[in-house]
Design a protein around this motif. Structure first.
Motif, PDB file in Angstrom:
ATOM      1  N   LEU A   1       0.879  -1.081   0.050  1.00 15.09           N
ATOM      2  CA  LEU A   1       0.053   0.097  -0.078  1.00 15.09           C
ATOM      3  C   LEU A   1       0.988   1.264  -0.025  1.00 15.09           C
ATOM      4  N   ARG A   8      -4.164   0.986   9.605  1.00 17.33           N
ATOM      5  CA  ARG A   8      -3.701   0.145   8.189  1.00 17.33           C
ATOM      6  C   ARG A   8      -2.705  -1.000   8.433  1.00 17.33           C
ATOM      7  N   SER A  40      -4.764  -9.241   4.955  1.00 16.06           N
ATOM      8  CA  SER A  40      -4.608  -9.543   3.367  1.00 16.06           C
ATOM      9  C   SER A  40      -6.285  -9.840   2.953  1.00 16.06           C
ATOM     10  N   ILE A  64      -7.948  -6.240   2.956  1.00 18.26           N
ATOM     11  CA  ILE A  64      -7.500  -5.297   1.887  1.00 18.26           C
ATOM     12  C   ILE A  64      -8.358  -5.764   0.732  1.00 18.26           C
ATOM     13  N   THR A  65      -7.932  -7.225   0.396  1.00 18.42           N
ATOM     14  CA  THR A  65      -9.003  -7.750  -0.653  1.00 18.42           C
ATOM     15  C   THR A  65     -10.054  -7.411  -1.019  1.00 18.42           C
ATOM     16  N   GLY A  78     -11.706  -4.939   0.950  1.00 20.98           N
ATOM     17  CA  GLY A  78     -12.035  -3.409   0.634  1.00 20.98           C
ATOM     18  C   GLY A  78     -11.693  -3.014  -0.842  1.00 20.98           C
ATOM     19  N   ARG A  79     -10.823  -3.493  -1.549  1.00 19.02           N
ATOM     20  CA  ARG A  79     -10.415  -3.054  -2.750  1.00 19.02           C
ATOM     21  C   ARG A  79     -11.615  -3.747  -3.778  1.00 19.02           C
ATOM     22  N   ALA A  80     -12.242  -4.780  -3.654  1.00 25.39           N
ATOM     23  CA  ALA A  80     -13.242  -5.540  -4.168  1.00 25.39           C
ATOM     24  C   ALA A  80     -14.530  -4.622  -4.073  1.00 25.39           C
ATOM     25  N   GLU A  81     -14.878  -4.306  -2.947  1.00 24.88           N
ATOM     26  CA  GLU A  81     -15.749  -2.997  -2.519  1.00 24.88           C
ATOM     27  C   GLU A  81     -15.673  -1.801  -3.137  1.00 24.88           C
ATOM     28  N   MET A  82     -14.485  -1.231  -3.335  1.00 34.66           N
ATOM     29  CA  MET A  82     -14.299   0.089  -3.978  1.00 34.66           C
ATOM     30  C   MET A  82     -14.232  -0.127  -5.400  1.00 34.66           C
ATOM     31  N   ASP A  83     -13.970  -1.061  -6.061  1.00 38.19           N
ATOM     32  CA  ASP A  83     -14.065  -1.437  -7.488  1.00 38.19           C
ATOM     33  C   ASP A  83     -15.549  -1.516  -7.805  1.00 38.19           C
TER      34      ASP A  83
END
Length: 148
Positions: A4, A67, A72, A75-76, A78-83
């Protein structure tokens, strides 16, 4: 390994001059910042700025600790939610309108110089009794800028 990116928080002080404005090329930023620092020392404004910077640094430190505690999997997820949020926003984006932003940098100074040509060759600024609205490029080379 989770990678990050974190912006270093060693940036300029809130009282430092922003020399990214047109006409401020070649400005002795260190000298101007020292003058601002000296003139502001102990003022209510500078004390308030210092307090706000301490509060901001505290927030940054807390967020960095949070943070560091993320897994992991978190974070994965969270990234999927933001996508998903980005995709949903993109699907609703309306590009049928045009928006025009006109940067009227130094406009009022240019008007004054047009009305009084003798001001064209000297550093000058336009404003009221408590704040400058703008300055010409000659004045900016000396660190004079709007909001002073």
């Amino acid at each position: 390994q989770i990678n990050l990116r974190v912006r270093e928080m060693t940036g300029p002080n809130s009282l430092d001059i922003n020399d990214g404005k047109a006409g401020m090329e070649g400005l002795d930023k260190e000298r101007v910042n020292e003058i601002i620092k000296e003139a502001s020392r102990g003022s209510q404004f500078s004390l308030h700025v210092e307090k706000k910077e301490r509060e901001l640094q505290g927030k940054i430190d807390r967020l960095l600790q949070e943070r560091a505690a993320l897994t992991s999997a978190q974070i994965t997820a969270g990234r999927a939610e933001m996508d998903a949020v980005i995709n949903e926003l993109e699907s609703r984006r309306d590009l049928s309108r045009d928006i025009v932003h006109i940067d009227m940098d130094a406009f009022y100074a240019a008007v004054e110089m047009r009305d009084n040509p003798s001001l064209r060759e000297v550093p000058m600024a336009v404003g009221g009794s408590s704040m400058l609205s703008t300055s010409n490029y000659l004045a900016r080379k000396h660190g004079v800028r709007s909001a002073m």
